[in-house]
Design a protein around this motif. Structure first.
Motif, PDB file in Angstrom:
ATOM      1  N   ALA A   1      21.195  57.996  32.571  1.00  0.00           N
ATOM      2  CA  ALA A   1      21.004  57.411  31.244  1.00  0.00           C
ATOM      3  C   ALA A   1      22.222  57.578  30.336  1.00  0.00           C
ATOM      4  N   HIS A   2      23.106  58.544  30.672  1.00  0.00           N
ATOM      5  CA  HIS A   2      24.213  58.825  29.770  1.00  0.00           C
ATOM      6  C   HIS A   2      25.589  58.763  30.430  1.00  0.00           C
ATOM      7  N   ILE A   3      25.659  58.915  31.726  1.00  0.00           N
ATOM      8  CA  ILE A   3      26.960  58.979  32.393  1.00  0.00           C
ATOM      9  C   ILE A   3      27.624  57.608  32.424  1.00  0.00           C
ATOM     10  N   GLU A   4      28.951  57.592  32.412  1.00  0.00           N
ATOM     11  CA  GLU A   4      29.726  56.359  32.556  1.00  0.00           C
ATOM     12  C   GLU A   4      30.425  56.390  33.914  1.00  0.00           C
ATOM     13  N   ARG A   5      30.208  55.323  34.679  1.00  0.00           N
ATOM     14  CA  ARG A   5      30.781  55.275  36.027  1.00  0.00           C
ATOM     15  C   ARG A   5      30.768  53.834  36.516  1.00  0.00           C
ATOM     16  N   GLU A   6      31.721  53.503  37.374  1.00  0.00           N
ATOM     17  CA  GLU A   6      31.767  52.170  37.966  1.00  0.00           C
ATOM     18  C   GLU A   6      31.463  52.261  39.460  1.00  0.00           C
ATOM     19  N   PHE A   7      30.618  51.363  39.937  1.00  0.00           N
ATOM     20  CA  PHE A   7      30.318  51.247  41.361  1.00  0.00           C
ATOM     21  C   PHE A   7      30.835  49.897  41.864  1.00  0.00           C
ATOM     22  N   VAL A   8      31.349  49.894  43.081  1.00  0.00           N
ATOM     23  CA  VAL A   8      31.856  48.661  43.700  1.00  0.00           C
ATOM     24  C   VAL A   8      30.888  48.246  44.799  1.00  0.00           C
ATOM     25  N   ILE A   9      30.380  47.024  44.701  1.00  0.00           N
ATOM     26  CA  ILE A   9      29.436  46.501  45.684  1.00  0.00           C
ATOM     27  C   ILE A   9      30.033  45.244  46.296  1.00  0.00           C
TER      28      ILE A   9
ATOM     29  N   LEU B   1      26.669  52.591  33.172  1.00  0.00           N
ATOM     30  CA  LEU B   1      27.104  52.255  34.530  1.00  0.00           C
ATOM     31  C   LEU B   1      27.629  50.825  34.582  1.00  0.00           C
ATOM     32  N   ARG B   2      28.670  50.632  35.376  1.00  0.00           N
ATOM     33  CA  ARG B   2      29.278  49.311  35.528  1.00  0.00           C
ATOM     34  C   ARG B   2      29.285  48.936  37.009  1.00  0.00           C
ATOM     35  N   ILE B   3      29.134  47.653  37.282  1.00  0.00           N
ATOM     36  CA  ILE B   3      29.186  47.146  38.657  1.00  0.00           C
ATOM     37  C   ILE B   3      30.371  46.206  38.793  1.00  0.00           C
ATOM     38  N   ARG B   4      31.195  46.461  39.814  1.00  0.00           N
ATOM     39  CA  ARG B   4      32.272  45.522  40.151  1.00  0.00           C
ATOM     40  C   ARG B   4      31.912  44.873  41.475  1.00  0.00           C
ATOM     41  N   ILE B   5      31.768  43.561  41.464  1.00  0.00           N
ATOM     42  CA  ILE B   5      31.377  42.822  42.664  1.00  0.00           C
ATOM     43  C   ILE B   5      32.634  42.288  43.336  1.00  0.00           C
ATOM     44  N   ARG B   6      32.730  42.508  44.631  1.00  0.00           N
ATOM     45  CA  ARG B   6      33.851  41.948  45.381  1.00  0.00           C
ATOM     46  C   ARG B   6      33.326  41.339  46.664  1.00  0.00           C
ATOM     47  N   PRO B   7      34.044  40.395  47.229  1.00  0.00           N
ATOM     48  CA  PRO B   7      33.561  39.752  48.447  1.00  0.00           C
ATOM     49  C   PRO B   7      33.532  40.701  49.638  1.00  0.00           C
ATOM     50  N   SER B   8      32.590  40.468  50.530  1.00  0.00           N
ATOM     51  CA  SER B   8      32.507  41.234  51.769  1.00  0.00           C
ATOM     52  C   SER B   8      33.440  40.591  52.782  1.00  0.00           C
ATOM     53  N   VAL B   9      34.467  41.316  53.201  1.00  0.00           N
ATOM     54  CA  VAL B   9      35.515  40.725  54.036  1.00  0.00           C
ATOM     55  C   VAL B   9      35.502  41.332  55.423  1.00  0.00           C
ATOM     56  N   GLY B  10      34.752  40.751  56.323  1.00  0.00           N
ATOM     57  CA  GLY B  10      34.750  41.047  57.742  1.00  0.00           C
ATOM     58  C   GLY B  10      35.100  42.467  58.129  1.00  0.00           C
ATOM     59  N   PRO B  11      36.028  42.624  59.085  1.00  0.00           N
ATOM     60  CA  PRO B  11      36.391  43.952  59.610  1.00  0.00           C
ATOM     61  C   PRO B  11      36.952  44.888  58.540  1.00  0.00           C
ATOM     62  N   GLN B  12      37.557  44.331  57.493  1.00  0.00           N
ATOM     63  CA  GLN B  12      38.139  45.161  56.439  1.00  0.00           C
ATOM     64  C   GLN B  12      37.075  45.957  55.698  1.00  0.00           C
ATOM     65  N   LEU B  13      35.822  45.468  55.730  1.00  0.00           N
ATOM     66  CA  LEU B  13      34.753  46.129  54.989  1.00  0.00           C
ATOM     67  C   LEU B  13      34.553  47.573  55.457  1.00  0.00           C
ATOM     68  N   LEU B  14      34.604  47.823  56.757  1.00  0.00           N
ATOM     69  CA  LEU B  14      34.394  49.175  57.274  1.00  0.00           C
ATOM     70  C   LEU B  14      35.470  50.131  56.761  1.00  0.00           C
ATOM     71  N   THR B  15      36.701  49.660  56.730  1.00  0.00           N
ATOM     72  CA  THR B  15      37.796  50.479  56.212  1.00  0.00           C
ATOM     73  C   THR B  15      37.589  50.766  54.732  1.00  0.00           C
ATOM     74  N   ASP B  16      37.181  49.747  53.988  1.00  0.00           N
ATOM     75  CA  ASP B  16      36.986  49.919  52.548  1.00  0.00           C
ATOM     76  C   ASP B  16      35.826  50.861  52.243  1.00  0.00           C
ATOM     77  N   LEU B  17      34.773  50.818  53.050  1.00  0.00           N
ATOM     78  CA  LEU B  17      33.667  51.768  52.879  1.00  0.00           C
ATOM     79  C   LEU B  17      34.134  53.191  53.178  1.00  0.00           C
ATOM     80  N   ARG B  18      34.883  53.354  54.245  1.00  0.00           N
ATOM     81  CA  ARG B  18      35.354  54.679  54.646  1.00  0.00           C
ATOM     82  C   ARG B  18      36.304  55.257  53.612  1.00  0.00           C
ATOM     83  N   GLU B  19      37.158  54.413  53.023  1.00  0.00           N
ATOM     84  CA  GLU B  19      38.170  54.896  52.091  1.00  0.00           C
ATOM     85  C   GLU B  19      37.665  54.947  50.655  1.00  0.00           C
TER      86      GLU B  19
END
Length: 301
Positions: free
Chosen positions: A93-101, A126-144
């Motif tokens: 309810a009070h924290i400020e943070r951005e999530f990437v989906i 809370l803020r949401i940043r939407i980005r496209p799901s890009v094939g094989p790169q998605l696994l790397t982006d999740l891990r990193e």
């Protein structure tokens, strides 16, 4: 290198640079000046006797040594943070943070709008940043840590990535309400006579409707191929074309573009939609809060 004499802040800065691939972005992320980040990286390079990153047109490219260090450093920092914080509760309810989906058209159209509206009232910081799901790169982006969550039609076989089915879908076909060739009920014969706008598919996979037709030795008359679902209702609204889309998306488009939705005149199995995240975020209280509420929200769609 003697670990007892290593400034752990250097590892925190290394993690930020590895994630952002940029000194300036890492500085913004850590609320530090860019010279501070640059000096810290110079000290760490000297201690490790490795350049760690090399500049390129695409940003800071990690060396082999940096890639080897990245995951253990991230896990160690997460463990330290959990130990220091102690309290696993997330003050949403009070924290400020951005999530990437990461999502494609379906998640951006069907899932996230109402969820973000709910979240803006429940957790306004809370803020949401939407980005496209890009094939094989998605696994790397999740891990990193570049992506926190992803919605996809396919589960991953990577054991470090969690896959949870959050809903199942089927298909509907859209036409103009005054289409001269289509009545209240869309027959298979008419479906095959219509000209279709279809989504460009990646790799060797084929759309479910085309696989079902191929089993009958039949195929659609494809007139237009588009890169995104989002252009389909506009094309259908202003032409004699038909478009076959996931049901929830098709119903939204039918309402907003005054189109007619038809049951697909073929037996089509339902298909799942998955929520994906990396296991190294399992103990992140904020991400756990977001995941749990997003899963519950999808169940109500």
């Amino acid at each position: 290198m003697n670990l007892r004499t290593l400034d752990l802040n250097l590892l925190r800065i290394f993690d930020a640079v590895f994630t952002e691939r940029s000194m300036s972005k890492a500085a913004l992320r850590l609320h530090l000046s860019q010279p501070t980040v640059s000096n810290a990286m110079a000290r760490l390079r000297e201690r490790l006797e490795d350049p760690l990153f090399e500049r390129s047109a695409e940003g800071m490219v990690p060396t082999a040594r940096a890639k080897t260090l990245a995951e253990p450093v991230r896990q160690a920092l997460a463990l330290l943070e959990r130990g220091i914080q102690g309290n696993p509760d997330f003050d949403f309810a009070h924290i400020e943070r951005e999530f990437v989906i990461a999502v494609e058209d379906y998640g951006e159209t069907v899932v996230l709008p109402s969820f973000i509206d709910w979240m803006s009232q429940t957790a306004p910081g809370l803020r949401i940043r939407i980005r496209p799901s890009v094939g094989p790169q998605l696994l790397t982006d999740l891990r990193e840590g570049k992506v926190d969550l992803a919605l996809d039609y396919f589960p991953t076989q990577d054991l470090a990535v969690r896959n949870v089915c959050v809903l199942t879908e089927t298909l509907l076909t859209l036409t103009r309400k005054d289409h001269p060739e289509v009545g209240d009920r869309l027959s298979l014969e008419t479906y095959l006579q219509l000209r279709h706008v279809v989504l460009a598919h990646q790799g060797t996979s084929r759309p479910m409707i085309d696989l079902a037709l191929a089993k009958r030795g039949q195929s659609r008359r494809i007139a237009v191929t588009v890169p995104h679902f989002l252009s389909m209702p506009i094309l259908v609204q202003t032409s004699h074309l038909a478009a076959t889309l996931p049901r929830r998306m098709a119903l939204l488009y039918a309402d907003n573009f005054r189109l007619q939705a038809h049951a697909v005149p073929l037996r089509i199995p339902k298909f799942p939609v998955y929520l994906l995240w990396h296991s190294n975020t399992d103990h992140d209280a904020g991400l756990r809060w977001l995941r749990e509420h997003l899963v519950e929200f999808c169940k109500r769609l």
